[in-house]
Design an enzyme around this catalytic site. Sequence first.
Site, mmCIF file in Angstrom:
data_model
loop_
_atom_site.group_PDB
_atom_site.id
_atom_site.type_symbol
_atom_site.label_atom_id
_atom_site.label_comp_id
_atom_site.label_asym_id
_atom_site.label_seq_id
_atom_site.Cartn_x
_atom_site.Cartn_y
_atom_site.Cartn_z
ATOM 1 N N SER A 1 38.824 -23.054 1.183
ATOM 2 C CA SER A 1 39.435 -21.879 0.586
ATOM 3 C C SER A 1 40.803 -22.248 0.018
ATOM 4 O O SER A 1 40.894 -23.148 -0.823
ATOM 5 C CB SER A 1 39.497 -20.749 1.615
ATOM 6 O OG SER A 1 39.728 -19.504 0.997
ATOM 7 N N HIS B 1 31.495 -17.071 3.042
ATOM 8 C CA HIS B 1 32.733 -17.834 3.096
ATOM 9 C C HIS B 1 33.006 -18.286 4.531
ATOM 10 O O HIS B 1 32.901 -17.495 5.470
ATOM 11 C CB HIS B 1 33.863 -16.927 2.603
ATOM 12 C CG HIS B 1 35.112 -17.623 2.186
ATOM 13 N ND1 HIS B 1 35.146 -18.561 1.183
ATOM 14 C CD2 HIS B 1 36.401 -17.495 2.625
ATOM 15 C CE1 HIS B 1 36.384 -18.972 1.014
ATOM 16 N NE2 HIS B 1 37.168 -18.353 1.881
ATOM 17 N N GLU C 1 29.582 -16.140 -0.907
ATOM 18 C CA GLU C 1 30.974 -16.239 -0.464
ATOM 19 C C GLU C 1 31.574 -14.900 -0.025
ATOM 20 O O GLU C 1 32.119 -14.775 1.068
ATOM 21 C CB GLU C 1 31.843 -16.819 -1.590
ATOM 22 C CG GLU C 1 31.527 -18.249 -1.972
ATOM 23 C CD GLU C 1 32.264 -19.270 -1.116
ATOM 24 O OE1 GLU C 1 32.943 -18.882 -0.155
ATOM 25 O OE2 GLU C 1 32.135 -20.475 -1.420
#
Length: 498
Positions: free
Chosen positions: A182, A406, A309
Amino acid sequence: MDDVFETASGTVRGFRAADDVVAALGIPYAAPPFGARRFREPFPAEPWRGARDATEFGPIAPQSAELPGAPVWSPGDEDVLTVNVWTPAAEGGRLPVLVWLHGGAYTFGSSAQPDFDGTALARAGLVVVTLNYRLGFEGFGYVPGAPDNRGLLDQVAALRWTRENIAAFGGDPGNVTIAGQSSGATSAACLMVMDGARGLFHRAVAHSPAGVFHTRDIAASTTREIAEAAGRPATLAGLEAMPPEALVAAADRVVEAYRNDPGSGSRHYDPSLFAPVLGGDTLPADPLAALAAGAGREVDLLVCHTTEEYWLLDAVGSCAKLTTDRQLARFAADFGLPETLLDGYRAALPHAPVPDVHLTVFGDLLFAEFAARLAETHAGAGGRTYLSRFDRRRAAADGTPVRAWHCADIPFAWGNHEDPRLSFLIGGAPTPADRELARRMVRAWADFAATGDPGWAPVRDATADTARIWRPGDQAPDALPAAPRALWADVAMPVLRP
């Protein structure tokens, strides 16, 4: 190898994290960035006498987040620039080194999260380094007269520490891989093109890099908003007069204002205030442009993203919930997305409700498309590049879907999938097929860090897609969730949020 190590600043005493792995935690790589050093570049760590106990993580950077299984920040915690090292206990040889940059929207997170225990990767033959760096306003807020991107400068300082000290832990300073997820992955992309980081590492792993950067004008506008929320002037003196907890609280108030105002533009949908600032000495250009011009060509790159995600951000309540076509159209307009893009997604997902279309588009906008462009751009400029996608999806015991969202790939890549504190991320206890998936992902990471080859074909040019798809062996190889790349051809990257 015993549990005592000599560093440039002094001796540290670690502990046995397992029979075959020694860990040393909370080692300062720079001085506390407060007082006269606040909003400045990192300063060298002060040396110490005697053996420093290195059995606990150091304090985390100022933030308001309280993450499961991780420590929280307390006002007064200042020695936040520390590293942690895991090394195989066996004697002999210099091992490849992996340096981890945690994620958290440049605002929260730490190296002490249970996801990032380095024991399994050390067993795979790596010396693992994780680190804390300045976050939020302390690390990425624009301060007149102060250097931009202080969090990135901290990461560079940690890499210098690694070059100077890692041989004492059995690591090879000439074979260093940076890795992150990220905002940590985007940080890795930034480091690839930063002059100050050149030569400090040789490979990079970017899991779910986010395509968000700020111009200095945008960053300065954010500073004014935060200062106004705190009732202080947006000057160097005014900002220095505010204790870290006051800036954290003021930034949280600005976030809530965006979250509660659907008319506030693109920040309403997931109001993150901080990102790397472009245009100064630290980061003159965005990484895609710099990579296209050949910067970082000598660095091998491995890129991964998950196929769903944004479902995590929806599950934890950090993004706006859209339920109508009108809201979806406004979302697209606020991000400057063409109508043809939404039409294309609706055609690809004909039976999907509005929330699913929104989360698919948002995830591709910020993560999947940027990840693909990062890989293609580096390959197109002559860099050796590998691409992969994490697509572990199944039904939980109660029938709800387990998403490839994610962060879901990280417990598998680190080999920490058995930790019950991570069960939410992976949707419950791992299966035998999950354990085999983790074994393969850990091996790929270790092989890439050691040799630059994770075990599949590299991206050959700027358009070829030779991605490795990560799935458990018992998951049917069904089609990936729709991500019509052609629809993004005219959408500019990076995304600059006003």
